[in-house]
Write an enzyme that holds these catalytic residues in place. Structure first.
Site, PDB file in Angstrom:
ATOM      1  N   ASP A  12      30.336 -16.594  17.565  1.00 32.72           N
ATOM      2  CA  ASP A  12      29.333 -16.182  18.543  1.00 32.72           C
ATOM      3  C   ASP A  12      29.503 -14.670  18.738  1.00 32.72           C
ATOM      4  O   ASP A  12      30.567 -14.207  19.164  1.00 32.72           O
ATOM      5  CB  ASP A  12      29.601 -16.939  19.850  1.00 32.72           C
ATOM      6  CG  ASP A  12      28.667 -16.528  20.968  1.00 32.72           C
ATOM      7  OD1 ASP A  12      27.867 -15.583  20.778  1.00 32.72           O
ATOM      8  OD2 ASP A  12      28.752 -17.147  22.034  1.00 32.72           O
ATOM      9  N   ILE A  13      28.452 -13.917  18.447  1.00 32.89           N
ATOM     10  CA  ILE A  13      28.560 -12.450  18.455  1.00 32.89           C
ATOM     11  C   ILE A  13      28.908 -11.894  19.842  1.00 32.89           C
ATOM     12  O   ILE A  13      29.515 -10.824  19.961  1.00 32.89           O
ATOM     13  CB  ILE A  13      27.253 -11.813  17.909  1.00 32.89           C
ATOM     14  CG1 ILE A  13      27.502 -10.388  17.407  1.00 32.89           C
ATOM     15  CG2 ILE A  13      26.131 -11.819  18.944  1.00 32.89           C
ATOM     16  CD1 ILE A  13      26.367  -9.831  16.548  1.00 32.89           C
ATOM     17  N   ASP A  36      19.284 -12.824  20.794  1.00 33.08           N
ATOM     18  CA  ASP A  36      18.813 -11.944  21.872  1.00 33.08           C
ATOM     19  C   ASP A  36      19.077 -12.604  23.237  1.00 33.08           C
ATOM     20  O   ASP A  36      19.652 -11.988  24.153  1.00 33.08           O
ATOM     21  CB  ASP A  36      17.303 -11.704  21.660  1.00 33.08           C
ATOM     22  CG  ASP A  36      16.745 -10.570  22.508  1.00 33.08           C
ATOM     23  OD1 ASP A  36      17.531  -9.822  23.101  1.00 33.08           O
ATOM     24  OD2 ASP A  36      15.506 -10.433  22.544  1.00 33.08           O
ATOM     25  N   SER A 119      16.358 -11.241  11.695  1.00 31.16           N
ATOM     26  CA  SER A 119      15.062 -11.793  11.226  1.00 31.16           C
ATOM     27  C   SER A 119      15.119 -13.180  10.594  1.00 31.16           C
ATOM     28  O   SER A 119      14.082 -13.733  10.255  1.00 31.16           O
ATOM     29  CB  SER A 119      14.362 -10.852  10.224  1.00 31.16           C
ATOM     30  OG  SER A 119      13.757  -9.761  10.893  1.00 31.16           O
ATOM     31  N   THR A 120      16.316 -13.751  10.420  1.00 29.80           N
ATOM     32  CA  THR A 120      16.371 -15.032   9.695  1.00 29.80           C
ATOM     33  C   THR A 120      16.258 -16.265  10.591  1.00 29.80           C
ATOM     34  O   THR A 120      16.358 -17.390  10.121  1.00 29.80           O
ATOM     35  CB  THR A 120      17.660 -15.160   8.854  1.00 29.80           C
ATOM     36  OG1 THR A 120      18.786 -15.231   9.741  1.00 29.80           O
ATOM     37  CG2 THR A 120      17.824 -13.984   7.913  1.00 29.80           C
ATOM     38  N   GLY A 121      16.030 -16.052  11.893  1.00 24.94           N
ATOM     39  CA  GLY A 121      15.839 -17.174  12.809  1.00 24.94           C
ATOM     40  C   GLY A 121      14.359 -17.326  13.125  1.00 24.94           C
ATOM     41  O   GLY A 121      13.553 -17.668  12.255  1.00 24.94           O
ATOM     42  N   VAL A 122      14.009 -16.997  14.349  1.00 21.47           N
ATOM     43  CA  VAL A 122      12.619 -17.107  14.813  1.00 21.47           C
ATOM     44  C   VAL A 122      11.653 -16.344  13.893  1.00 21.47           C
ATOM     45  O   VAL A 122      10.527 -16.791  13.658  1.00 21.47           O
ATOM     46  CB  VAL A 122      12.509 -16.538  16.257  1.00 21.47           C
ATOM     47  CG1 VAL A 122      11.073 -16.531  16.742  1.00 21.47           C
ATOM     48  CG2 VAL A 122      13.367 -17.345  17.213  1.00 21.47           C
ATOM     49  N   TYR A 123      12.081 -15.223  13.319  1.00 24.13           N
ATOM     50  CA  TYR A 123      11.195 -14.393  12.495  1.00 24.13           C
ATOM     51  C   TYR A 123      11.072 -14.846  11.034  1.00 24.13           C
ATOM     52  O   TYR A 123      10.335 -14.229  10.246  1.00 24.13           O
ATOM     53  CB  TYR A 123      11.625 -12.922  12.570  1.00 24.13           C
ATOM     54  CG  TYR A 123      11.233 -12.221  13.872  1.00 24.13           C
ATOM     55  CD1 TYR A 123      10.466 -12.864  14.841  1.00 24.13           C
ATOM     56  CD2 TYR A 123      11.622 -10.907  14.127  1.00 24.13           C
ATOM     57  CE1 TYR A 123      10.115 -12.225  16.027  1.00 24.13           C
ATOM     58  CE2 TYR A 123      11.257 -10.261  15.310  1.00 24.13           C
ATOM     59  CZ  TYR A 123      10.512 -10.934  16.253  1.00 24.13           C
ATOM     60  OH  TYR A 123      10.147 -10.292  17.424  1.00 24.13           O
TER      61      TYR A 123
END
Ligand code: AR6
Length: 172
Positions: A12-13, A36, A119-123
């Protein structure tokens, strides 16, 4: 060959004790889901206040705030491209996210930087294509630096698929 300045971990970042964690934000900078949401929840309202003050961020650009209650020193917010078939400059914009975030870290004297899989999730950016761009751009930035400014870049892979992709690419 593994790169001595690049690591890949599944974590977890928001828990990382590094100089800067990068957020995969949106243009309004007002928070959202995914990483985010996790960063704003863990950091607290201080981050949102600063984001409001900044007022927004274009795709591929990066801005910086404090990290609130998180152990990192700073958050670099960058806005990844929304995947729209691949012919709409998505590759170049994603490359810009990594390069501009590292450039900002360098300007602020931040030497250890952790990136999520922007960008590899929701986007919906295809994961393998995104991983290749991320690794190539970061390697290039580190190798081209006149004097060593960034000492460690950590790719934070939340899901197993990304972890396997990055591990494979960095051991090529
Ligand atoms: N730590 C590390 N990585 C995470 C975490 C976490 N705590 N949580 C999720 N991920 P996404 P995007 C991974 O959707 O595609 C937001 O609503 C996740 O598994 O967070 O750039 C913003 O406000 C994935 O691999 O970002 C924007 O509107 C990666 O983080 C939009 O989503 C990125 O997924 C941005 O979409």
């Amino acid at each position: 060959m593994p790169h001595e300045k690049i690591d890949v971990i599944q974590e977890d970042i928001t828990k990382l004790e590094v100089d800067a964690i990068v957020n995969a934000a949106n243009k309004k900078l007002l928070g959202g889901g995914g990483v985010d949401g996790a960063i704003h929840r863990a950091g607290g309202k201080e981050i949102l206040e600063e984001c409001k003050e900044i007022g927004g961020c274009e795709t591929g650009e990066a801005v910086i705030t404090t990290a609130g209650k998180m152990p990192a020193r700073r958050v670099i917010h960058t806005v990844g491209p929304v995947w729209n078939g691949g012919d709409n400059n998505e590759d170049r914009l994603l490359e810009n996210c990594y390069r501009n975030s590292l450039q900002l870290a360098k300007e602020y004297g931040l030497t250890t930087v952790a990136f999520p899989n922007i960008s590899t999730g929701v986007y919906s950016f295809p994961k393998e294509r995104a991983a290749r761009i991320a690794v190539e751009t970061v390697e290039q930035f580190i190798n081209e630096a006149e004097e060593p400014s960034i000492t460690k870049v950590i790719f934070i892979c939340f899901d197993q698929e990304n972890f396997d992709l990055y591990s494979g690419l960095l051991n090529e």
